[in-house]
Structure formats: structure tokens, C-alpha cells
Design an enzyme around this catalytic site. Structure first.
Site, mmCIF file in Angstrom:
data_model
loop_
_atom_site.group_PDB
_atom_site.id
_atom_site.type_symbol
_atom_site.label_atom_id
_atom_site.label_comp_id
_atom_site.label_asym_id
_atom_site.label_seq_id
_atom_site.Cartn_x
_atom_site.Cartn_y
_atom_site.Cartn_z
ATOM 1 N N CYS B 11 19.792 48.411 54.088
ATOM 2 C CA CYS B 11 18.915 49.146 55.586
ATOM 3 C C CYS B 11 20.490 49.598 56.526
ATOM 4 O O CYS B 11 21.445 49.638 55.417
ATOM 5 C CB CYS B 11 19.554 47.075 56.435
ATOM 6 S SG CYS B 11 18.230 45.671 55.951
ATOM 7 N N GLY B 37 15.412 52.205 54.379
ATOM 8 C CA GLY B 37 14.552 51.069 54.847
ATOM 9 C C GLY B 37 13.463 51.722 55.162
ATOM 10 O O GLY B 37 13.559 52.440 56.509
ATOM 11 N N ASN B 120 23.667 45.425 58.617
ATOM 12 C CA ASN B 120 23.254 45.650 57.027
ATOM 13 C C ASN B 120 24.067 45.031 55.899
ATOM 14 O O ASN B 120 25.404 44.588 55.935
ATOM 15 C CB ASN B 120 23.611 46.972 56.550
ATOM 16 C CG ASN B 120 23.700 47.233 55.411
ATOM 17 O OD1 ASN B 120 24.775 48.666 54.549
ATOM 18 N ND2 ASN B 120 22.888 47.389 54.627
ATOM 19 N N GLY B 121 23.237 44.577 55.126
ATOM 20 C CA GLY B 121 24.487 42.810 53.894
ATOM 21 C C GLY B 121 23.998 41.976 54.212
ATOM 22 O O GLY B 121 22.327 41.409 54.738
ATOM 23 N N TYR B 265 23.176 55.473 43.465
ATOM 24 C CA TYR B 265 21.487 55.022 44.901
ATOM 25 C C TYR B 265 21.095 55.636 45.737
ATOM 26 O O TYR B 265 20.461 56.543 45.977
ATOM 27 C CB TYR B 265 20.725 55.035 43.214
ATOM 28 C CG TYR B 265 19.247 54.113 44.242
ATOM 29 C CD1 TYR B 265 18.210 55.823 43.314
ATOM 30 C CD2 TYR B 265 18.996 53.767 44.671
ATOM 31 C CE1 TYR B 265 17.071 55.504 44.046
ATOM 32 C CE2 TYR B 265 17.468 53.394 45.482
ATOM 33 C CZ TYR B 265 16.271 54.335 45.287
ATOM 34 O OH TYR B 265 14.879 54.197 45.455
#
Lengths: 498, 498, 498, 498
Positions: B11, B37, B120-121, B265
Site C-alpha cells: 500500500c 495499490g 502500509n504493512g 521491484y
């Protein structure tokens, strides 16, 4: 500098006959041709109704990208039934682009049944044709030149459909690559000068037509040949059986006049047009540019290598051509990725008071600071039209702190509008005209260290030809219009607004 | 092989405090973080209402891309008023992604006023926390782990907001980069191991936070530093005046455990994360790969040069790194554009019976035949997860008739799922596990001439570090999980369906 | 004067347990209850998943009318699966109506599984309850009082679900008719005073609850009895088998306090509420009005008969009652249709500068000139709240040229707001208060020849009762609030804005 | 038995010239005419652009109700600018109703500028006209008869616009009330038999036309007179100045043939059509019915009075007429409200397997049990077409336990389809034909105690007339078609599907 360029491309056409999933194949084909028109899309199909023993014509078209116009899968499977189809992706060339009525394919009824048409290009004797038709009491339902072709076909006194079509197009001047669908036939028509591309192919038993061959690749169709300038190809049931198309001629012009801008910018690099691979021509353009305008060299070995960067994705291929030709003799250069492009396209909100174009550039591009900072930069791009986007992109790059910025263009200055299907701004808006052809002034206006345009001669040397180097229309660089434009007149005398 | 990769990213979070156009800045920031996202997006703002002398919390969130969720400009200007805001772009990590309730920012009321949170996580002691809260009679309105943090904050007996937050996060284990908005404060929180990135910056007088620095570039904000692992930064009015953020600590882990996949990536090449430029690391990965696995050579000068090609756009930078390192010693290679990627993203219609993944690849990529045909090809890519997309892409390339296809990957085989925020498939679906780690079998399965994965050691040598080479979480390549995952439990014990 | 009245009704609730098409039955039920709330609608279902051996909760809710919120049939058949369901039609009573979060059913998870709730009415000790819950660290996700009930249930220390519910509602004061759905049970709860109606019925094997019996008629369910004031009815699998509901008690108030306005205006005339047919009561109100305030007589036989007209459709039944009682002794009157109402409801465009309310009246009503012109008119209506709509309607009628206009109201002047679920305007906005109770001033303000309100005593004589005439809440006419409102406090201390 | 009747009405037309808010006035007018067509709506305006010194034509039309088609206020204020406008509400009469192209107003360009047309009615020599036009090479873009008029106007050799229009309509046979908008003129045209209504009025300085006068009331326009059968009224700037319309004649038929069904069912009771108030005629129909078919009497005083009930809202007025005539001599009757109609219209979800029509009736109507139970019921309704809805309504009523049900219809049996603009089902579907005119069989089929249709003679006696009782078209009751229908042919020879 796609996707912000002021040339909004022209249109993409597609046609297929004899495939059980004609609409789905057309949908994929149009998706592959999306770069030729992002404003609207449409598909028309002819479906035989065995119960009523007659043909039904289905159509769906709307503003928006192909994926969005056909986002409801029922449209493809339940509405657009039938084994033959034509499609269109549109950026307006004539007719105001925001009118729903003007979206193609156009579809009508006439004595001979149904008729639908997809057109890439522009007719140039519209004023003459329209006056004649109006005097005969013709109603117009769109403000596009393409409607004229439909009226001329319906009014033809010829008996057979193909003769009606030949009759109609012999009266029309201009640039056109067209697919026409009737109840039981599919026609592909290309103007005598072959201005716009039109490829002919085969998918299993069925026959297909498309503006570019990339539309064949996506559906695994095989390219056969181009529709010839001045040729009309007819496909019907008996052609499916014989496996051999029927070919007719409107008449071929003495000289071909392929649009050279298709090679420079429009067509996709993975397409073959005018019987040559686009990526090959584009690498050649980069190579010619390298020969004409070499990259700068470093003063000392302490200096970072000169970065040759592309504007993603429009100049990717030409940049490779430029770099590969350069590095053979100049070891001071390095191919680098200096600009990152966002993949998420669409209209961005711009706050009132904000600089609209600037925010558009920023939502599309970002610089890679480590690549650009304190370094000599060579940017390869395909063309400069208005210059506004180039200026903002250079501004963005300059913020990253380069030592020097050299912009090299794989085409000559654009000085004249296109009347054959490209949507250029007016003559007054072209930066080359605004600066009266003074390259130094353009360079300064854009904030560059240096600026080089590929010479007209090098351009012509870089493209393939069949008959002669003058096989191309180069009107936008020269102002010499190979097809008469005197009869040209805006179609929308009477304006609609939807 | 973005955008078809099976890892759907994690995210993106964004926060801003003290800007008159807080929502618009957040909108641009989220657009720049869109690659983190694509499933849903949201913005919450805190607005002071001077008439009622109290704060109002505004929110708008929905499924879709940022540009589409906020396509109505009134939402940004009329609804999302206020000078502080947080935003989120989401791909589901916990909680089923298609539930509207689960879209972030989450927003609630509690004794202390309003509270909104972007995360995020992934928390890893969710089972333990949830059981405790449930026993106390807590209601859950989402099936996300992020809601736990809100309950813990509201239940804290501490008096001050910052202490409530410290109290809450000291109970939470896992990976998290979080922005929290209260009526009059903005907090940024990063887990003690620093798994996910979180940058801190300044835009004129206001302060900003973002998952990646590319979100700062788009709004011309300046990067100051990273939020430190275990740090809580607080911004309020007095911070705006002093110009100096207030910093608190949850406690820092002994070793940092940055997600190494962010470099391989996830992150954009134009971002700086973990205090290093992503494009620089990615070029280094390409260079290491070149050293470990050189390109093949030509048999004779008659043979075309070996083409080194990228998978646009995910391996563009690594390919340059590979090529530049190679060409120094091996003049037989040429950097080429062998794959063209469509820019028009979105869900494509797939006919029942068609091979879904195959059509997805074909609507995204096309080969440049002239580049590939009859030639040795080296493809550089970042990773192989399930292998299904790689297989189809190789199939596509093989159709263009190459002599040999060598696939080289800038990371080791993926063998274990991620519990810290990446949405990998299950262990069983990973091709490296399916082929029991036999690289030759994977090569054959993918239809390649050769296949090389970057070695684990070379990977670690290619990334920068502060303390030691073990500053990184490499669980997906090794199965060693640096943060305890025993307390992990699916949040959605009771399932919702919207 | 529906649908322009300033009282926007309250809400409608529905519940069903043990029906294979639970969601479809709820959909029809809500459609029949649409008049109780046009702002939003929702349905939640509990579905047993035999594969996972657990329950799933499905929900769909949105702003809009029932038919529009559920216009996609897949929602009813594919999303809202399961054999038990509750539904809600909403006009906001507490909580700002335009917040999506506030739309009901509310749905949450807690230790005991899923929980969903539909509420008609208003809690009155919200301030006290909220303070307590907040102190315990409770998060609030809506700004409605209804959420309090969910928290109290989840926090109850009781073991069994029904005891948790009894525990919770024993802490709540106010007016409530509520349906609660858990994984495997359906509960109906009615406050000890029985303020709002709640009917209990049977449809084949399944059991149903609804605010009004018209929701039973549409699905051909049979009315059994009312849920008693203070009663909790529980339905589960074993009840289905035994065919006998389980009944529990929160405790019944000494006196019932049914909302008398339900008879005057809210409920549909084809419903039975508080154990009496609404149309019967409404005709009685008309009759009482006729006795108290007879129609004028003609001066001579040359004069047209006095026209008694209804305001469609809110006073249709009362007008019949008035006319039938009148005509027995006064042959000078004729029942006429003087106002035509448009069936096409929805928001009408109003030009800036136009009188908004006026155009709203004109798009709803038109006069039948031939009926009204040069004639004495008696209009029967149910109530006057703000008076603005009455004024415009009288203005419309006056344009048709009547001789005299006599307005007769089947209820006393509204002088006080409702805290038990009706959305009245503030005390200051009520015309009776603005005119300080001076009926002559109201008459003049409205442009009438005469105005009569039904007396308080006649009102009480016209409604049925079980225990005593004081079985009704008449607070809006008297200002005497039978249920303590001291603990009442706006729920939205912290305001959300979606 | 609106809104479930099988006659889906015809269309509504509106025109205005010389008003600054022409589109807004048209919008309100169409809303008032909504009952004449709920399938689609549209508005076209002519706007003078002083900068370009030419006229622009704006249009917006779509499927749906007026309020929904124009729900975006910008359409009225920003798109549909100009001081003259025409509008249309549509239920398909010719042309398949679901084709977007067929929605009116139709709008085209021709030599003389723009042209837009709104049509209520049906041409009857379409086959002849279409063949002729097709032979001349005419393209058709719709499958409606209305397009023929546009072609004929454009092809007319006359010089002046009004002469072109006279020329065109002198070639057309059938029923038509039409508004035509040109750049600078507005025309209203009515067929020589005056089949459909068309009123002419004035709003301040501007002139207006509408199918019914209720469209004048909503905008406070004054009714002047009807457009005469065979008349063409022209409005332009000079008419605005003189204040006096210009009148032309196509030729008037010997006998008028007004559609008698407009009085029976179509027109709103608050309208005046064919120079008489609709509510007055409808009361007269009720009275005639009472004379012909009196209500039953009670056996004893113990029996409840006989309930005379209306089908809301279509037979409200006729029921009053019936009741008032009856009660004078029969004191055993009482006017009652026995059916309640839901105001919330729209498509209802019907489960596969459910009886579609039955659920439609139940979502529209409910019975008032206390009124019907154990009582003799007289239902007044306007007509029976297919009989399916009547059957279901009677079934609904029978469930409430009446003693007897007597259905009385204010028109004779419908035995023949309409070719002049009403959308009746085919001859075979009409219940009167299915039962071969046997009233007793129809009564039994519908489940009635008795059934009475108003006699043809009484019908003719109940309507006003100018020349003779044969001023009306009664083809649907008699099968005698006053206008030649031999040249009639379905327009959609070639079928489109959008």
C-alpha cells in the site's frame, strides 16, 4: 512528447468478416489501436436472424477508451452478435469531437439495407460535395465528412453494392482508409494516394483489416498485405469459401503520398505500415540524427558520461538508434533512464489558479535526479509542435540540476497544419512559426543548451520507398499539399451541441 | 513482470499538515504512489469549523484508481476541506480487498475526538490482540488488522494523544508505516525494524509524509529524512511555528529489517527509499547479474548481435545496468526494445473459454518481431513468483522466432510468503517450490534456453546498508522471518460481504 | 401535506427468519415501508457456509429509494444470500442523514460473531451512555444513537445472546422498535412505552417483523400480533420447528405512549398499527373534525355546492370521513377532486433565483380549475408544521379563483419538537409558535377564509385505546414529554462528513 | 388501470419560442406531460451565437423519466442555452422503443439550417413515403415514422420554410401533433382530423405549445386556444413583436376525429383538451355509467353500505361522477378508499419463477381490508385491454373477503388496435376478442360478480362535440378506421439494435 503532445493522433479502423466472435476480435483490435484515438470508440456488427430471415445491425459506441466503452461484457456477447463487424477509435478530425452523433462507426439504413462505416483520414472536397447534396434535399445527422460517403453510396444509381462504393469514392478527394459493413459484405477502401495505412490479414477462415498490424498481433491474425492505394477489397461469403479476396480499383494516384508522420510518431513501433516495420524506421531516424548532430563530449574523465535519455515511451526506439550509432565512435555517452512516466492515465484534477499544463506534465513525468544532476544531457524526441509541453519538460529536467541540456528531434520543424487526418493546432500556434523559423530563438524559449531538428533531407533518406523519395506527404514540414484542398470546408456549417 | 505480476504490491500512505490545499496535495501524492495499490484509494481531512468552534472530519474513499475515485473535482474542493489530510492507496494485505469498509483511511470517533489512519504493512500479533479486545466487548467494523491500532489508541489510559499512540504501538508487533490524523495533529509511525519505507518532507510551511519520495516530487516538496525505525513524529500548530518536528520513540529494534523487495521491484526508480536512490540500486542489481551471468556471445560476425531486452517498465533500469556492465567487455551485445507495452490499463473482457492469463499478456505486451527474429535474446526481469506470467511472456517471445532465449532475474528464487505487507501467493503456488528448487526444471517449464537467478550473496552485496548486510528482511528468499509471526491470525474470523 | 411536508417521517424496519428468499422478501417489505424513509435503504443477511462451517454476513445499503438501491438484481440473488435478513428504510433522525456510515442496518463483528441492527425511534439517554462508553475507550464509527446498542450488547457480561440484549436495552431509555440479526437468531425489540409500532407475523414456515402490516400484505404474510411494549421476541431454528416464538421482557412501562402522529399522518392507511386499522382511525378523525367544524352552507341554490377536497394522498381517507359525516345533514356539500398530484417524484431542478418551495409545489400539485373556480372550498389536511407548504398550496388554490377557502386540520397545532423519532423542525420554525398560537394570525398568514384545527380532546376521543386515553404520546401538541429527555445529547459530538 | 395498463400511452410534445429560460420551461412542461411517455425524454434548443453570427442547435435526450434525464442541472443551464426549445416525452409507437437513435426530438442539418422535431401520433402512409424516399437514395438514421417528415421538408422545392412544411405534411397521412424548431422559427402542426390534442398558449412575451394544458399550468402560462385540425402555426421574432401568431393550413378534414381515449384515460384530469376540461368529461362518464348500470342495494340495514371504490389514480374522477349520480337516489352506497397505491414507481425486481405481473400489482396496490371485507364492492375503472391486470387486481380484492365485486367500466370493450399513436397490444391479445365479445365470459375470467361496460352510445353522449357526435375516432371500440391505413408499414424494415 506523447501523451501530452498537441497532435492528438488521428483514428484507428478495424474490420472483420466471417468470425464467430467478430465483436470480441474487434474489441481487442481496437484496444491495440487505442493510441490512434482515445476520445471515443465504437463497434457495429451485422447479425443474420434466421427466424425473420433478415439482417439486424447492432451498434455500441460512446466517449471513452475502448476498455471503458465496452466494460459491460454483455455488450460484446449479447448485443454485438453477428459474424462480421467494424470498429473505430476516434480522435476528432472533422466534426467537433464531443458530439455523440459524430462517434463512429456511423450507421444508417437505405434502400439496399444497412450500412456502417469507419473512417481514418479526411475528405478535402467536402464543401463541393455538401453543397450538391444539400441542394438535393439531403439531411445531415452528423457534422463529420464521413457522412458524405454514406449519402453518395445511397444515392448512387449503380446496381451492385461494390459499384455504388466505387461510384461514391470516385467523387471524393482526400485521405481515407475506410471499412464499410453492409448486411452481407465487408469492404476496405484506401484513397488513391495511400495517405493513411490500412493492412489486410487473415484469422483462421476470416478476413481482417486494421490501421496497423499490431491489431493483428493481439488476435494472432496473419498479415497478408496492405490494401493498395486506390484499392477496394470486398469480402463476402463466397470470398470466405474461395479464400481469395475480390479487388477493385478507384484508380491509383501517380505518386503515393504516405503520411511520413506515421513513421515519426503515430504508429506503434511494433506495427508494420507502408510495408515496413515502424521500429526499424524509427531506429534509422535516430541513427540519421546521430550522424547529423553528434552528442557532446566530456572535458575530462572526471566528468560523468554524457547521458542520452528518451522521452518515455514516444522516443524510446529512436533514442536507441541515436545511442547505438553514437557509442561506436564516442565512448563518452551512456544510455540512461532520466524520465519516469506514470502508467495511470486519465484526466487529472487541476486546481483553479494552478498552471494546468505544468501539473499535467508533473502527473505524467518525474525525473531521476541521480541520473541528471551535474551532467550533460541529450534528450531525443520525435517532434515539437506547439512547444509548450517541451518547454515544461525541459523545465522539469532543469530542476534536477543538469550541466547542459541538448534536445535533438527526429523530424524537421512543423510549420503547416495537416488536412489529411491529423489534428494539428493552427499555423499560428506552431512554435516554429511563432519564432519565425529561428531555431536559436526556439532553443532559448525552451531553455535549452542546444536544439537540433533532423534535416528534411535526412528525414527522407531515413524512410523506405517504393517509387521515389517523394512517396511521402511531408506537408506539415513544407506546406506543400499534394492533394487539392481548395474544396475543403468545415462540415459543421450548422453546429450541433449534445 | 508488472503489471501482471502475482505480487500485487502493498500500500501507499501519505500525510500532510498545515497546507491550505491539503486534499489536493494528497491527491497528487497518492497518484504518484498509485503503483503501490490500484484497488482502492481514500483521503480524510480535518477541518476546523470556526463557527461551531470544533473540528469536522471529512472523508472520501472508494474502489478504483486515484484519478477515478476523485474524478468529481467537487470532492477535493468542497468536501475534503481542511488544512491537514492523510491518504491511502490500497492493495489488500489483510482483510478481503473487496469490502468497502476495509478501504482506508479508517476513520472513527472516540473520547479524544476524531481519528483517521492509513497503514502500509501488516501486524503479526493480531490473534493475541484481537482476542483480548473481543473479551473486553469490542466491536469490529472491518476485517483489517489496522482497526486494532485504533482500538488500542482509544483504550489507552494515557492522557496525551502521543502517549496513547506510543502505548498502542508498543503492544503491536509487525511491519507498519502509518499516518494518523487527529483533530489537530498529524502523526507518522514506523515499526522498530523499519520494514516499510516512510519519508518525511516539507512543502513551504507544511510538513508531509509519504511511502516514497516520488510523492514529494509531484508536489515539489523537499525530502528531509526518513522517519526512523521505531520513531513517532508529531506535527501540530506549534511545530509549524517552530519549524521543527517533535520526535518520540516506540523503541528501535537491534537490527533494521528493510524489505529488500522494495528495491528489487516495488518502489519507483525515481524514488529514494531507505536513504538510497532506487534507480541506483536497481542498476547495481543489473551489474551484479552481468558479472554473475554474462550474456552469450556470437559464433561469427555474420550472426546478429545478441539483443538484451527489458520487460517494460519494471526491468528498464536493471536492464540498463546489465547492458552497460556487459558491453564493456562483450561487444557482441546490443540493447534493444523487443517488447512493447500498452499504456491503456484496465480490466479486459475475456471470453468464457479463452485462456484468461494469455489474453491479459496479449493485451499488455506485443513483441517487436524484427528485433527478436532469428537472434539470441537476453531478457532481464526482476523476479519470478508463480511463473505463469513469465511462461506466457516467453511463449509470446518464442512466437517471434528467436534463436535462443536467456532469462536473467535480478533476485533469487521466491520460496516463502511475506507476512509483512506484500501480497504473495501461497507457498504451494510459488514456482520455485513447485519445481522443488530445481532451476533446470523451471527453465524447461518456462520454455527457455537458459535461466539465471541472482545469487543471494550478490543480492546482499548490491544493496546499501547502514549497520550490516543483514539490515534487510529477505524472508521471501530464505523463509527466515525476522519478526515473530506466531501471534498472526486472519482478522476476518467473522466474514463480511458487501 | 406529503410529500412536501417538513416532517420527513421516521424509519421503517423489517426482519425475517427462515425463508429461502429472505433478501427478496425484505426487499418487498422495505418497498412497502418506503413512505417511512426515502433517504437510504439497506439489507443485511446471515448466510451459513457449510464448506467453512461458519456464518457469513452480507450487506448492501446506499442512499436512495429501495428500488434504486437494489436495482441490480444480482445484489438480491447473488450477494444477499442466506435464510434470515433484516432491512431498513431511513430518514435521518439522529446522525446527519447524508453520511454513508450512518445508513442502516449497522453491521459489526464481536466476540459472539456477527451482529446487525435496524432501528426506528430515538434513544434519549445517549449523552450518559456515550460518556460511559467513551471513558472505556470505545470507538464510534457512526454518529447515530443506534450504534450505542451494539456496543452495550458486545460489552454485556451475560453469556447468552438474549441476555446480552436484555442487559443492553435495560440501560437504554427512549423510543425504539428494533430488529437484530445474529449468526443464527433474529430478535425484535420494542421499548417499554411502545412508542413506535412493530408487528409480528408469519410467512409459511418463516417469521417476520415489520413497522407496519402493509409490509406483510405485499409478501402475503399473516399478521399474528404486535410485539408488546417492552418485549423481546427471539426466533431461531428451534422456534421454526416448534412454530412458537420465544418471548422475553425488558419490563413494560406503566402507561403505553404510542405515537399519535402515526395515526394522523405517518402510517399507511392500509396498515394496522397499535392493533387498529389506520384507515378507520383516520376516517374517525375526519368525522370528529366535521362535528367540531362543519362545512359552510350555500347562500342560495344558484350557488355551486361547497367542494370538500383532499390533499392527495395524505388526507384522502380523512376527507372521506369528513365528507360522509357532513353530507348526512348538509346537502350543500360535494366531494370533489380539486388537486392533482404528479406521480413522478424526485428532485426537480430549480433555477437560481426561482422560489424553490414554490416550484416544488408546482411540480407536485396542480389545481382542477373547473372544480375550484367561483366556489366555496373546504380543504381537509392532516397537520401544519412550518406552514410554508400549506401557504403555497393555498396560494395555488387561490389562483384558481375560489369564493372562499376553509382549511380544516385533523390534528391540533404542532408546538413542540419530537425526541422519539420524528424529524420535526425546531420549535422556532413551527408556525404555531411563530404566530404565538394565534389561529387568526395563522389563517391570515396562509391566506385562508377560515382555519380550524381539531381540538386536543377530539383527537384523543378519535383514537382507540387499551388502558386509558393517555395511552398516547402527544408531546408535539402539548410539549409534555412522557419519556425522560434530560440525558439526550446529540450523538455527533465529533462530526464526520463523507 | 394505470400504471400497469397495457396501453402505454402515446407521447407528449412541447414547444416554446422567445423565453430566456426556454429549456427550463420545457423541462417543467415535459415533467407535467410525463404521463404521456415514461420511456425517454429530450429537449432541443436553438441558440444564436452573436460572435459567429450563426445559430447553434443544442440537444440532450436519453432513456428515463424527465427528472432523471435532466438530473444534472448543468444540462439545462449550460448546454441547452437559447431562447427557443422543443421537447418530447416518449413511449414508442413506431420504431422499437429501446433504440437511442429513435428518442425525440429528432435533430438534423439541411440546406436551410437546423431542424428538430417532436411528434405525437403516427403516420399511416409510411410504406409509400419510405419507398419513394429510398428510391431517391435517402439514408435513414432512425426506425421512426417521424424521420420521414424531416426528409420531406428538406426535399421540398419550396423556398420558404413554412411552405416546405406545408408541402411536406400535405404528403403525409395519419395522426400527428408536432412541434418543429428551426434556427429562428417555431412551428406547431396538427393533422387535418385533429386526432391528438395540441394546445397553444402564452407565457409573458413568449409563445408555447403543449399536448395538454397541464403543461401550461406548471409554468403559469395562459391557454389561448387549440391548434386547429390541419393548422400550422408559425412563431418567429416578428410574431413576438406583433403579439399575433401566423396561421397556415394544410387543409382541414371534413370531420374531426379526436381520440376519444384521451378523455377516457390518457389526458390528465386537470388538463383541457379538445376545448373541454378533462375532469368534467370524466365525471360525465361516471354519471352515464351510473345511469346505465346502477350500484346494487343492501338487503337489510344490517348490511354494510355498498362501497364504491376507485382504482387510484386513473379512475378517481369517474368514480366521483358515478358515486354522486348514484347517491342521489340510492342511499345504500358509500364512497370508500379500498385500494392504496404506492407512489414509488420504477422497475421492481421479480424473482425468476415468480408471477411477474402479480408481483407488479402487489408492489403497486394494496387493499384496505376493513373497507372491503364482508361487503358489496363496486369498482369503477376506465377500460379493460388485455384483462391480465384487471384479473390480478380483482384477485387482490377478493383476498380481502368482499361479498360481491361489481366492476364497471367507463368505456366499451376494446376490440381493435390503434394505428394513430396509442400502443395497444395486438387484436389477439385483447380480452374482448379472446372471449369473443362474451361479457359473461370476461366476467367469469376476471372473477367478478358482475361486469358492465359503458355502452357505445352512452360514451358518445358523454363527450362534448362541435360538429357532430362523430367528431371522435372510436376505432379501438369499433374497428372503423377513419383515416386510411393501407399505406401503413412498419418503418423498421432494416432493424437496428443499440
Amino acid at each position: 512528447m506523447n501523451p501530452l503532445k498537441s497532435i492528438h493522433s488521428n483514428c484507428g479502423v478495424f474490420g472483420i468478416f466471417g468470425h464467430p466472435d467478430a465483436s470480441v476480435m474487434t474489441y481487442y483490435g481496437l484496444h491495440a489501436l487505442q493510441h490512434r484515438g482515445q476520445e471515443a470508440a465504437g463497434i457495429a456488427t451485422s447479425e443474420f436472424d434466421p427466424e425473420k430471415n433478415r439482417y439486424r445491425f447492432n451498434i455500441h459506441k460512446d466517449h471513452g477508451l475502448v476498455l471503458s466503452v465496452f466494460s459491460d461484457p454483455k455488450i460484446l456477447t449479447d448485443v454485438l452478435k453477428g459474424e462480421s463487424a467494424i470498429g473505430h477509435t476516434r480522435y476528432s478530425t472533422t466534426g467537433s469531437g464531443d458530439k455523440r452523433n459524430n462517434i463512429q462507426p456511423l450507421r444508417v439504413n437505405f434502400k439496399g439495407g444497412h450500412l456502417a462505416l469507419s473512417h481514418n483520414g479526411n475528405f478535402t472536397n467536402t464543401g463541393i460535395l455538401r453543397d450538391r447534396l444539400e441542394d438535393e434535399g439531403t439531411l445531415f445527422q452528423t457534422t463529420t465528412d464521413s457522412e458524405l460517403a454514406l449519402h453518395l453510396i445511397a444515392r448512387s444509381r449503380e446496381e451492385h453494392m461494390v459499384d455504388k462504393i466505387l461510384d461514391a469514392f470516385r467523387q471524393i478527394e482526400g485521405a481515407y482508409s475506410i471499412c464499410i459493413l453492409t448486411d452481407d459484405k465487408l469492404f476496405a477502401v484506401r484513397d488513391p494516394h495511400g495517405v493513411r495505412p490500412l493492412a489486410f490479414g487473415k484469422l483462421e477462415e476470416s478476413f481482417v483489416f486494421a490501421s496497423e498490424t499490431c491489431a493483428f498481433d493481439i488476435i494472432s491474425a496473419d498479415y497478408i498485405r496492405d490494401v493498395e492505394p486506390g484499392e477496394v477489397i470486398m469480402i463476402d461469403r463466397s470470398v470466405l469459401e474461395s479464400g481469395k479476396e475480390e479487388s477493385f480499383s478507384i484508380g491509383q494516384a501517380e505518386k503515393f503520398k504516405h503520411c511520413i508522420f506515421e513513421y515519426i510518431y503515430f504508429s506503434r513501433p511494433d506495427s508494420m505500415i507502408f510495408e515496413e516495420k515502424v521500429d526499424k524506421v524509427r531506429r534509422k531516424l535516430g541513427k540519421s540524427l546521430a550522424e547529423e548532430s553528434p552528442a557532446p563530449q566530456r572535458i575530462s574523465d572526471d566528468e560523468k558520461k554524457v547521458a542520452v535519455i528518451n522521452v518515455p515511451d514516444s522516443s524510446n526506439t529512436a533514442t536507441l538508434g541515436y545511442f547505438n550509432a553514437t557509442v561506436k565512435t564516442n565512448r563518452d555517452v551512456k544510455h540512461e533512464i532520466g524520465l519516469i512516466r506514470s502508467h495511470y492515465v486519465g484526466r487529472t484534477f487541476i486546481q483553479p489558479g494552478q498552471d494546468k499544463r505544468k501539473m499535467k506534465v508533473k502527473t505524467k513525468f518525474n525525473t531521476v535526479k541521480g541520473v541528471i544532476n551535474n551532467r550533460k544531457i541529450v534528450i531525443i524526441d520525435d517532434s515539437i509542435v506547439r512547444g509548450t509541453t517541451s518547454k515544461l519538460l525541459v523545465e522539469l529536467i532543469n530542476k534536477a540540476g543538469p550541466k547542459e541540456v541538448h534536445l535533438k528531434i527526429t523530424s524537421p520543424p512543423v510549420v503547416a497544419p495537416c488536412y489529411y487526418g491529423m489534428d494539428f493546432p493552427s499555423r499560428e500556434e506552431l512554435i516554429a512559426n511563432q519564432m519565425k523559423g529561428d531555431i536559436d530563438k526556439i532553443r532559448d524559449e525552451l531553455g535549452l543548451t542546444s536544439l537540433h531538428y533532423l534535416s528534411f533531407l535526412s528525414l527522407l533518406k531515413s524512410v523506405p520507398y517504393k517509387h521515389s523519395r517523394t512517396d511521402y506527404c511531408t506537408a506539415c514540414f513544407s506546406g506543400n499539399y499534394p492533394i487539392n484542398i481548395e474544396g475543403l470546408e468545415k462540415m459543421n456549417k450548422h453546429q450541433f451541441d449534445d
